[in-house]
Design a protein around this motif. Structure first.
Motif, mmCIF file in Angstrom:
data_model
loop_
_atom_site.group_PDB
_atom_site.id
_atom_site.type_symbol
_atom_site.label_atom_id
_atom_site.label_comp_id
_atom_site.label_asym_id
_atom_site.label_seq_id
_atom_site.Cartn_x
_atom_site.Cartn_y
_atom_site.Cartn_z
ATOM 1 N N LEU A 60 1.396 -1.073 -0.202
ATOM 2 C CA LEU A 60 -0.650 -0.179 -0.080
ATOM 3 C C LEU A 60 0.973 1.131 -0.342
ATOM 4 O O LEU A 60 0.902 2.035 -0.803
ATOM 5 C CB LEU A 60 -0.873 0.042 1.411
ATOM 6 C CG LEU A 60 -2.116 -0.944 1.036
ATOM 7 C CD1 LEU A 60 -2.719 -1.289 2.505
ATOM 8 C CD2 LEU A 60 -2.859 -0.645 0.420
ATOM 9 N N TYR A 61 1.906 1.538 1.228
ATOM 10 C CA TYR A 61 2.318 2.248 1.452
ATOM 11 C C TYR A 61 3.122 2.702 -0.567
ATOM 12 O O TYR A 61 3.525 3.982 -1.305
ATOM 13 C CB TYR A 61 3.810 2.492 2.478
ATOM 14 C CG TYR A 61 3.290 2.499 3.603
ATOM 15 C CD1 TYR A 61 2.926 3.868 3.716
ATOM 16 C CD2 TYR A 61 2.870 1.648 3.860
ATOM 17 C CE1 TYR A 61 2.155 4.547 5.276
ATOM 18 C CE2 TYR A 61 2.070 2.040 6.010
ATOM 19 C CZ TYR A 61 1.862 3.249 6.166
ATOM 20 O OH TYR A 61 1.460 3.285 7.322
ATOM 21 N N HIS B 181 0.724 3.858 -3.415
ATOM 22 C CA HIS B 181 0.733 5.125 -2.764
ATOM 23 C C HIS B 181 1.438 6.572 -3.689
ATOM 24 O O HIS B 181 1.144 7.050 -4.509
ATOM 25 C CB HIS B 181 0.409 5.194 -1.312
ATOM 26 C CG HIS B 181 -0.103 6.877 -1.231
ATOM 27 N ND1 HIS B 181 0.518 8.198 -0.846
ATOM 28 C CD2 HIS B 181 -1.302 7.696 -1.357
ATOM 29 C CE1 HIS B 181 -0.273 8.891 -0.880
ATOM 30 N NE2 HIS B 181 -1.027 8.289 -1.021
ATOM 31 N N ALA C 112 -4.326 5.181 -6.070
ATOM 32 C CA ALA C 112 -5.770 5.132 -5.068
ATOM 33 C C ALA C 112 -4.939 4.143 -4.570
ATOM 34 O O ALA C 112 -5.923 2.473 -5.401
ATOM 35 C CB ALA C 112 -6.577 5.412 -5.757
ATOM 36 N N VAL C 113 -5.419 3.996 -3.983
ATOM 37 C CA VAL C 113 -5.175 2.990 -2.696
ATOM 38 C C VAL C 113 -6.368 2.049 -2.140
ATOM 39 O O VAL C 113 -6.625 2.732 -0.728
ATOM 40 C CB VAL C 113 -3.277 2.228 -2.136
ATOM 41 C CG1 VAL C 113 -2.237 2.467 -2.810
ATOM 42 C CG2 VAL C 113 -2.929 3.207 -1.138
ATOM 43 N N LEU D 285 -1.306 6.449 6.282
ATOM 44 C CA LEU D 285 -1.960 6.380 4.936
ATOM 45 C C LEU D 285 -3.205 6.792 4.067
ATOM 46 O O LEU D 285 -3.613 7.554 3.689
ATOM 47 C CB LEU D 285 -2.272 5.318 4.004
ATOM 48 C CG LEU D 285 -0.506 4.291 3.171
ATOM 49 C CD1 LEU D 285 -0.684 2.987 3.048
ATOM 50 C CD2 LEU D 285 -0.231 5.580 2.360
ATOM 51 N N ALA E 241 -5.795 7.157 1.466
ATOM 52 C CA ALA E 241 -6.046 5.807 1.578
ATOM 53 C C ALA E 241 -7.366 5.397 2.340
ATOM 54 O O ALA E 241 -7.546 5.502 2.697
ATOM 55 C CB ALA E 241 -4.661 5.096 2.171
#
Length: 180
Positions: free
Chosen positions: A42-43, A46, A51-52, A68, A73
């Motif tokens: 995710l990090y 992103h 767009a996570v 996040l 996020a």
């Protein structure tokens, strides 16, 4: 001029498989990281401009991804093995799954791909019981299982075998849901 808050980087780098194949997805598209854990993908995604959305059942994992959420996020705590799928009817440009296997969820993951969407899957495979954990068959893919589970997707890359550093047996799949 004050700088926008930047989320911290995760402790562990993203998988080289995810790094290699993520460009197949629409730049800036919607990503779903299933069983996201502390958010290493995710990090990183992103930071690549996606767009996570991440989902995990662990409160600790969700807490690790809180920075996040502060920068846009979407983080969802849900038990996807025993509860309803929290993304019913949603489609994503990229679905990422690493080090996680819940076979009843495989059709849902395919259905979560948008037209032209990309599935990047990497998890433990049969043989891993000879080098460590996980070792239970419930958590190990059988030969060719990812290919069978996602038949109908266009396979761009597939691997099934032994990796070192750390030693493990894995299956990896990069596949596209074709546009009609």
């Amino acid at each position: 001029m004050p700088m926008a808050p930047q989320p911290p980087q995760p402790l562990h780098p993203p998988s080289p498989w995810i790094q290699r194949w993520h460009p197949l997805a629409t730049a800036g598209g919607r990503v779903l990281d299933v069983a996201c854990g502390p958010g290493r993908h995710l990090y990183w995604l992103h930071a690549q401009g996606f767009a996570v959305t991440g989902v995990d059942r662990s409160p600790d994992a969700i807490a690790s991804t809180a920075p996040l959420a502060s920068v846009g996020a979407r983080i969802v705590q849900a038990d996807i093995e025993n509860g309803p799928w929290p993304f019913e009817g949603e489609r994503f440009d990229l679905v990422v799954v690493t080090n996680y296997l819940w076979r009843p969820l495989l059709p849902t993951l395919r259905d979560s791909l948008a037209e032209g969407g990309v599935l990047l899957y990497e998890t433990f495979a049969s043989g891993n019981e000879t080098v460590g954990k996980p070792s239970r068959p419930d958590f190990l893919l059988q030969p060719g299982e990812l290919l069978q589970a996602f038949a109908g997707l266009h396979v761009v890359a597939y691997e099934d075998g032994f990796c070192d550093r750390p030693e493990r047996f894995v299956q990896r799949l990069a596949a596209l849901r074709k546009r009609p």
